[in-house]
Design an enzyme around this catalytic site. Structure first.
Site, PDB file in Angstrom:
ATOM      1  N   LYS A  17       4.136  10.657 -39.006  1.00  0.00           N
ATOM      2  CA  LYS A  17       4.628  11.980 -38.589  1.00  0.00           C
ATOM      3  C   LYS A  17       3.552  12.864 -37.933  1.00  0.00           C
ATOM      4  O   LYS A  17       3.374  12.775 -36.726  1.00  0.00           O
ATOM      5  CB  LYS A  17       5.305  12.668 -39.760  1.00  0.00           C
ATOM      6  CG  LYS A  17       6.657  12.018 -40.078  1.00  0.00           C
ATOM      7  CD  LYS A  17       7.563  12.894 -40.927  1.00  0.00           C
ATOM      8  CE  LYS A  17       8.989  12.390 -40.903  1.00  0.00           C
ATOM      9  NZ  LYS A  17       9.295  11.437 -41.968  1.00  0.00           N
ATOM     10  N   ASP A  20       3.050   6.931 -50.021  1.00  0.00           N
ATOM     11  CA  ASP A  20       3.651   7.188 -48.710  1.00  0.00           C
ATOM     12  C   ASP A  20       3.464   8.668 -48.392  1.00  0.00           C
ATOM     13  O   ASP A  20       4.235   9.514 -48.832  1.00  0.00           O
ATOM     14  CB  ASP A  20       5.137   6.800 -48.745  1.00  0.00           C
ATOM     15  CG  ASP A  20       5.838   7.073 -47.421  1.00  0.00           C
ATOM     16  OD1 ASP A  20       5.220   7.695 -46.535  1.00  0.00           O
ATOM     17  OD2 ASP A  20       7.013   6.667 -47.287  1.00  0.00           O
ATOM     18  N   TYR A  29      21.492   9.318 -36.835  1.00  0.00           N
ATOM     19  CA  TYR A  29      22.530   9.426 -37.871  1.00  0.00           C
ATOM     20  C   TYR A  29      23.811  10.087 -37.339  1.00  0.00           C
ATOM     21  O   TYR A  29      24.343  11.011 -37.951  1.00  0.00           O
ATOM     22  CB  TYR A  29      22.018  10.225 -39.076  1.00  0.00           C
ATOM     23  CG  TYR A  29      20.654   9.819 -39.566  1.00  0.00           C
ATOM     24  CD1 TYR A  29      20.487   8.649 -40.302  1.00  0.00           C
ATOM     25  CD2 TYR A  29      19.539  10.590 -39.277  1.00  0.00           C
ATOM     26  CE1 TYR A  29      19.233   8.273 -40.746  1.00  0.00           C
ATOM     27  CE2 TYR A  29      18.272  10.217 -39.711  1.00  0.00           C
ATOM     28  CZ  TYR A  29      18.128   9.049 -40.446  1.00  0.00           C
ATOM     29  OH  TYR A  29      16.892   8.689 -40.883  1.00  0.00           O
ATOM     30  N   TYR A  70      12.391   8.570 -50.217  1.00  0.00           N
ATOM     31  CA  TYR A  70      12.761   8.186 -48.845  1.00  0.00           C
ATOM     32  C   TYR A  70      11.536   7.555 -48.188  1.00  0.00           C
ATOM     33  O   TYR A  70      10.457   8.145 -48.189  1.00  0.00           O
ATOM     34  CB  TYR A  70      13.240   9.390 -48.019  1.00  0.00           C
ATOM     35  CG  TYR A  70      13.527   8.979 -46.595  1.00  0.00           C
ATOM     36  CD1 TYR A  70      14.730   8.339 -46.270  1.00  0.00           C
ATOM     37  CD2 TYR A  70      12.575   9.143 -45.583  1.00  0.00           C
ATOM     38  CE1 TYR A  70      14.972   7.890 -44.983  1.00  0.00           C
ATOM     39  CE2 TYR A  70      12.818   8.701 -44.294  1.00  0.00           C
ATOM     40  CZ  TYR A  70      14.016   8.073 -44.003  1.00  0.00           C
ATOM     41  OH  TYR A  70      14.263   7.630 -42.723  1.00  0.00           O
TER      42      TYR A  70
END
Ligand SMILES: *Cc1c(COP(=O)(O)O)cnc(C)c1O
Length: 459
Positions: free
Chosen positions: A297, A263, A34, A162
């Site tokens: 993750k 998620d 980003y 997200y």
């Protein structure tokens, strides 16, 4: 395109780790998450890391408050994970998964099937969190093809979510804070309802689900699945919501014949105080079950990229009954043995159950040490759940400026938007954690009203 070497700034190629970090090359040529390639924010050079400490190229050590974007839960250079990876590397680093299988993938999948809810029996090994989400969405669409309802193609979700940066994942991220506006018509338009409102410990009012119910009532015949992050909406705002929301949502999905995709990429493997965040949401003593579950993750302890998408027998059967008859996804590095060996070692460490004591100690300390930040003028909210501590500011902060302040204080904390938060490694010591919370309070107290750079970045 001219690919001459003449305008390149490097003089020789070398991978020698002992070379000084070439910051100038990095700035000129390498994208960071980003960021702008022409107006790059400063990057710090890290040469090694151990437990909860990052070592910079100038020898300074920083206490890590991020677990490298929430992944490195057991700390860096953990001997058990390092040894497992060394051992695997010397035998088989990678082999294609098409037509071939191997023990690291099998052992990992056995562990995952055993530790997740009983209905989740099938494992798809993906290469990153975003891909695990892509796979989950594809599974949902293909499932309904196999159940002769191919018109069920839309995805329903909540705002402030997200789910990753690839196109399908983007399409279910928060429509305002996410990247919908930036990529316009290229992002599929899906269905959104308001984000869950009641916080984790607040009183839950069933009417919060009215909007979701209304949406499903009208559109269930075209909705394939609801996707949501259980309990913690992470990169969309670090919001903790009430477990009963998830219980109610599961019931609505059953009532309207819609799949539920959870998620757990940010929350899985102990971070919220339960092995999986969905375990907070119980009904008659039974935790909510997803039809499709995404993990990533912390799966490998943060050592190497790997994610998984798990599903129920029913979802797998539906996909097999679809016209294609097979599930249409198969990345080159699917089931990478090295990554699977890291994940197996990480899960073995979790299996000792030390994480429970670690997280509850972190939680208690975060609650007592962050509390006083509530009194600071620019602070909107302070909240803690498990190994997550958040200070929410009234306005967006200047990430680059704050980052430098934190480094000067000997800590690594990376704020985004109006959030200054930590998710430290579970092995962090009490003294190291105090160093993080002190830095958070100190830096927060220096923030003046309405000071911001005008640039909001997830990274
Ligand atoms: C980080 C994250 C993803 C994306 O994972 P990547 O590995 O960065 O692609 C998806 N969903 C959630 C909830 C996440 O926190």
């Amino acid at each position: 395109m001219n690919t001459e070497n003449s305008n390149k700034t490097f003089s020789e190629s070398s991978t020698d780790n002992d070379l000084a970090i070439d910051f100038e090359f990095d700035k000129q040529h390498i994208w960071h998450p980003y960021t702008s390639m022409t107006n790059a924010l400063p990057a710090f050079g890290v040469t090694s890391a151990k437990e909860s400490l990052l070592t910079l190229d100038d020898g300074r050590q920083l206490v890590d408050g991020t677990s490298s974007w929430w992944a490195c839960v057991h700390g860096y250079s953990h001997p058990q994970i390092v040894d497992a990876m060394h051992g695997q590397l010397s035998k088989l680093s990678h082999v294609m998964f098409g037509g071939i299988t191997h023990s690291p993938a099998i052992e990992l999948s056995k562990k995952l099937v055993a530790m997740t809810s009983a209905n989740l029996t099938k494992v798809f090994l993906a290469d990153s969190g975003s891909i695990a989400v892509e796979v989950a969405l594809k599974m949902a669409l293909q499932y309904w093809q196999g159940r002769e309802q191919p018109q069920k193609q839309r995805i329903l979700t909540v705002k402030c979510g997200y789910h990753g940066d690839t196109f399908a994942a983007m399409s279910v991220c928060d429509p305002e804070g996410g990247m919908h506006t930036m990529f316009g018509d290229s992002v599929t338009q899906h269905e959104f309802v308001s984000a869950p409102q009641a916080t984790f410990d607040a009183k839950f009012d069933q009417s919060e689900l009215d909007e979701m119910r209304a949406k499903l009532e009208v559109q269930h015949s075209e909705i394939a699945a609801v996707i949501i992050e259980p309990i913690l909406q992470g990169a969309g705002g670090m919001r903790f919501y009430h477990p009963d929301y998830l219980v109610g949502l599961r019931q609505l999905c059953d009532e309207f014949n819609v799949l539920l995709i959870l998620d757990e990429i940010a929350t899985g493997f102990g971070r919220t105080g339960k092995m999986f965040a969905y375990e907070h949401a119980t009904h008659n003593g039974q935790a909510v079950e997803a039809d499709i579950l995404c993990l990533g993750k912390a799966l490998t302890g943060g050592y190497i990229s790997l994610a998984v998408t798990m599903c129920s027998d029913e979802v797998a059967q539906g996909i097999s009954d679809s016209p294609a008859g097979v599930f249409m996804h198969g990345p080159t590095f699917m089931g990478n043995p090295l990554a699977c060996s890291a994940a197996c070692a990480s899960l073995d460490i979790l299996a000792t159950n030390e994480w429970q004591g670690q997280i509850s100690r972190i939680e208690t300390q975060l609650r007592s040490e962050l509390e006083e930040a509530k009194a600071l003028p620019e602070v909107k909210d302070v909240r803690v759940l498990g190994g997550i501590g958040v200070i929410e500011m009234n306005s967006v902060v200047n990430t680059a400026e704050l980052q430098q302040k934190f480094v000067d204080l000997g800590v690594w904390i990376r704020p985004f938007a109006n959030l200054i938060y930590i998710m430290p490694p579970y092995v962090i010591t009490a003294e190291q954690l105090t160093k993080l919370t002190s830095a958070m309070k100190h830096v927060t107290s220096t923030i003046l009203p309405y000071q911001h750079s005008g640039f909001i970045s997830n990274g």
